[in-house]
Structure formats: structure tokens, C-alpha cells
Design an enzyme around this catalytic site. Structure first.
Site, mmCIF file in Angstrom:
data_model
loop_
_atom_site.group_PDB
_atom_site.id
_atom_site.type_symbol
_atom_site.label_atom_id
_atom_site.label_comp_id
_atom_site.label_asym_id
_atom_site.label_seq_id
_atom_site.Cartn_x
_atom_site.Cartn_y
_atom_site.Cartn_z
ATOM 1 N N HIS A 162 46.412 41.799 22.291
ATOM 2 C CA HIS A 162 45.682 42.618 23.054
ATOM 3 C C HIS A 162 45.724 44.096 22.322
ATOM 4 C CE1 HIS A 162 45.208 40.197 26.437
ATOM 5 N NE2 HIS A 162 46.429 40.281 26.864
ATOM 6 N N LYS A 166 38.370 33.192 39.871
ATOM 7 C CA LYS A 166 37.175 32.714 40.174
ATOM 8 C C LYS A 166 36.194 32.835 38.857
ATOM 9 C CE LYS A 166 34.669 35.069 44.190
ATOM 10 N NZ LYS A 166 34.232 36.340 44.864
HETATM 11 P P1 A3P Z 1 38.717 36.448 37.260
HETATM 12 O O1 A3P Z 1 39.754 37.231 37.932
HETATM 13 O O2 A3P Z 1 37.314 37.622 37.616
HETATM 14 O O3 A3P Z 1 38.418 35.592 38.017
HETATM 15 P P2 A3P Z 1 42.513 36.634 30.853
HETATM 16 O O4 A3P Z 1 42.448 35.198 30.451
HETATM 17 O O5 A3P Z 1 41.682 37.686 29.752
HETATM 18 O O6 A3P Z 1 43.517 37.140 31.506
HETATM 19 O O7 A3P Z 1 41.195 36.972 31.983
HETATM 20 C C1 A3P Z 1 41.184 36.218 33.109
HETATM 21 C C2 A3P Z 1 39.633 36.099 33.804
HETATM 22 O O8 A3P Z 1 39.333 35.157 32.957
HETATM 23 C C3 A3P Z 1 39.925 35.614 35.135
HETATM 24 O O9 A3P Z 1 38.889 36.427 35.884
HETATM 25 C C4 A3P Z 1 39.844 34.220 35.095
HETATM 26 O O10 A3P Z 1 39.302 33.524 36.435
HETATM 27 C C5 A3P Z 1 38.742 33.927 34.226
HETATM 28 N N1 A3P Z 1 38.850 32.607 33.413
HETATM 29 C C6 A3P Z 1 39.911 32.082 32.986
HETATM 30 N N2 A3P Z 1 39.591 30.902 32.574
HETATM 31 C C7 A3P Z 1 38.122 30.715 32.580
HETATM 32 C C8 A3P Z 1 37.109 29.773 32.083
HETATM 33 N N3 A3P Z 1 37.556 28.617 31.532
HETATM 34 N N4 A3P Z 1 35.814 30.119 32.328
HETATM 35 C C9 A3P Z 1 35.650 31.294 32.693
HETATM 36 N N5 A3P Z 1 36.365 32.258 33.265
HETATM 37 C C10 A3P Z 1 37.788 32.020 33.050
#
Ligand code: A3P
Length: 302
Positions: free
Chosen positions: A113, A269
Site C-alpha cells: 500500500h 458487498k
Molecule cells: P466492499 O466493502 O465495498 O464490499 P481490499 O481487498 O482492497 O481490502 O478491498 C475490499 C473491497 O473489495 C470490499 O469492498 C470487498 O467486498 C471487495 N472485494 C473483495 N473481493 C472481491 C471480488 N472478488 N470481486 C469484487 N470485489 C471484491
């Protein structure tokens, strides 16, 4: 300079970015000890921008050459964050000379990050420049995702609006873990313009709206493009890496990361525009104004 965050935890600024002390130590260890290889791939993002999804897709892109069945796919045995560890929060967290033998096969996949300029420190010449993929997401959805994630982390009810408000303040002031958001985004955006062979800039919303085209773009950038005959395998990858599929895997339902986060907290979500359901009009207006000012003159649009 130092500052306290919403948990009362001390944050420190280094090279323009805010870190907790142990993460900052990881950044310094990384800058001191990381020896890049030309074939390395680093997946970069601001937290909650789609990091987990990008990791899963990249793992699956390379795994397709092993013809693995979906039941014994690496994604079934470890969470994407275990398979593609963070440089500053995992590998270099406690040492500048981590054991990297588990990455014996090429390419080595890492994640971060850190902003682009901080990540660049060990890359002294062109020959050592590996590939970097950045995923960016609409800042309002990042904020709402961060709110849910923090509530889960604290074991709180999701209705705890005080956490949304403190996350909003921290986003706006730029003083927050890995913040400011816009500096993180712009650093990679500029990097991708200056060096498109080495830095690919992706958008969460585009991966959602045109997954095949975006994953093909990712594969081409990473040097493993899909052939005409491989259409079935692209569809399989998209299905395997869908939120529904990943979140229903046993390892993601029950496991925890090395820093004790539930794997399940990375899957919620996964929608575009969920912020509309949670942010007040005043919050939206303030974010719009800040973002407009911060992106002015950069040529960057979201
Ligand atoms: P939301 O909280 O809006 O649902 P990171 O991976 O950077 O921590 O981000 C997490 C976000 O990505 C969350 O968003 C999560 O639900 C979403 N996410 C995780 N896996 C995913 C996938 N396979 N497809 C789409 N979105 C995904």
C-alpha cells in the site's frame, strides 16, 4: 511529524505518507533490504480498493499454466493475502532480510500500500524495474468499505456511525493509515504515464463493468496474454475469482491473516456506488470539493 488516528494510535509521516510505527519499520526494512528481480510483480493499492480481488486474479492468471483443477487451486488453500504477501506489513515487517525461498518460482508476487515513490527506493536502474499493477477505486466507496472493515476489526455493530465520521475526517485531512488517499493514487497514476511498460493503472469499477477486457489487459501487461483458444480459461478465472466464489471457500470463511484479521472481512458487498447508501450529501459534497482540488492540473479523472 506524528499524529493520532481514530483508534488513538500514533501515526508517523514518512516520505509524505502516514504509517503506524510497526508498518513504518516494515517500509524502512523494505527500502534497506529488498533486491528486486526483473520478473517480480508488485500489486499495489490504497486499502479497500480491490486489493484482494487483484491478488486472486493475478494468482489465477499464472496458475492457469499448471492446469490446476478448481478443487486444488492455490486459492482454495490460502487467502489471497497469504499467497501474495504485503512487503511492508508482512515480509519486511520485522526484518530487512526475510526468507524469500518460498518464492523460488518466477514470477514472485508481492503487494504493497506504499505510495509509488516510496516503493521505488530499491529500484536503482532500469534492469531491476519489475512490473507494478495499481488498482484504484472511487474514494467514496473506499471510505464506506473502510468503515465496514474497521467496524468488523473492532467487533462493533456496523451501525456505529462514529467510526464512519472519524474515517471521513481522516480521509478529508489526509492524515490516516497510508493516507493521503489522493497522493497514493496520483503517485501511481504519474508512474503509469511515465513508464507504461512497468506500471499498469487499473480501476475497480472497470474490472466490475468489463471483467474480460480488463483481465485480458492485465494478462497482456504481465506478459501472459490469452490466446484465442483460451476463452474458456478466462471465464473460469473470472468465476473462480468472483466475490461469491472466493468468499464461499472454506479458507476464506474460517481463516485469519498473519496479523489476525479474519479472511472473511476482506469480502463484503463488492458493489460500485454503495457509498450512496451511507454517506450524507454534505459528506459527498466535501469529498467532491477536496478531490477536485487535489486532482486539479494532474490530468487525472475519476
Ligand atoms: P466492499 O466493502 O465495498 O464490499 P481490499 O481487498 O482492497 O481490502 O478491498 C475490499 C473491497 O473489495 C470490499 O469492498 C470487498 O467486498 C471487495 N472485494 C473483495 N473481493 C472481491 C471480488 N472478488 N470481486 C469484487 N470485489 C471484491
Amino acid at each position: 511529524p506524528s499524529h493520532k488516528d481514530f483508534l488513538g494510535k500514533q501515526l508517523y509521516n514518512y516520505q509524505g505518507c502516514w504509517y503506524y510505527p510497526n508498518t513504518l519499520q516494515g517500509v524502512l526494512n523494505f527500502q534497506k533490504g529488498f533486491k528486486p528481480q526483473e520478473t517480480d510483480i508488485i500489486l499495489a493499492s490504497f486499502p479497500k480498493s480491490g486489493t484482494t480481488w487483484l491478488k486472486a486474479l493475478t494468482i489465477a492468471l499464472f496458475e492457469r499454466f499448471n492446469n490446476t483443477s478448481s478443487s486444488n487451486h492455490p486459492l482454495q488453500s490460502d487467502n489471497p493475502h497469504g499467497l501474495v504477501p504485503f512487503l511492508e506489513m508482512s515480509l519486511y515487517h520485522k526484518t530487512s532480510t526475510p526468507d524469500l525461498t518460498k518464492f523460488s518460482s518466477s514470477p514472485r508476487l508481492f503487494s504493497t500500500h506504499m505510495p509509488f515513490h516510496t516503493l521505488q527506493a530499491p529500484f536503482k536502474d532500469d534492469s531491476s524495474r519489475c512490473k507494478i499493477v495499481y488498482v484504484c477505486r472511487n474514494v467514496k466507496d473506499v471510505l464506506v468499505s473502510q468503515w465496514y472493515f474497521r467496524c468488523a476489526y473492532l467487533g462493533k455493530e456496523v451501525e456505529d456511525k462514529s467510526i464512519l465520521e472519524s474515517s471521513f475526517e481522516s480521509l478529508c485531512s489526509g492524515v490516516g493509515y497510508f493516507g493521503p488517499f489522493w497522493e497514493n493514487v496520483l503517485s501511481y497514476w504519474r508512474g503509469s504515464l511515465e513508464d507504461p511498460q512497468h506500471v499498469l493503472f487499473m480501476r475497480y469499477e472497470e474490472i466490475k463493468s468489463e471483467p474480460s477486457a480488463q483481465v485480458k489487459r492485465l494478462a497482456e501487461f504481465l506478459g501472459c496474454p490469452f490466446t484465442e483458444e483460451e476463452h474458456g480459461s478466462l471465464d473460469k478465472i473470472l468465476e473462480l475469482c468472483s466475490l461469491r466464489s472466493l468468499s464461499s471457500m472454506e479458507i476464506n470463511k474460517t481463516g485469519k491473516t498473519s496479523n489476525n484479521l479474519n479472511h472473511s472481512s476482506f469480502f463484503r458487498k463488492g458493489e460500485v456506488g454503495d457509498s450512496k447508501n451511507h454517506l450524507t450529501p454534505e459528506m459527498e459534497t466535501k469529498i467532491d470539493m477536496i478531490i477536485e482540488e487535489k486532482y486539479k492540473g494532474s490530468g487525472f479523472k475519476y
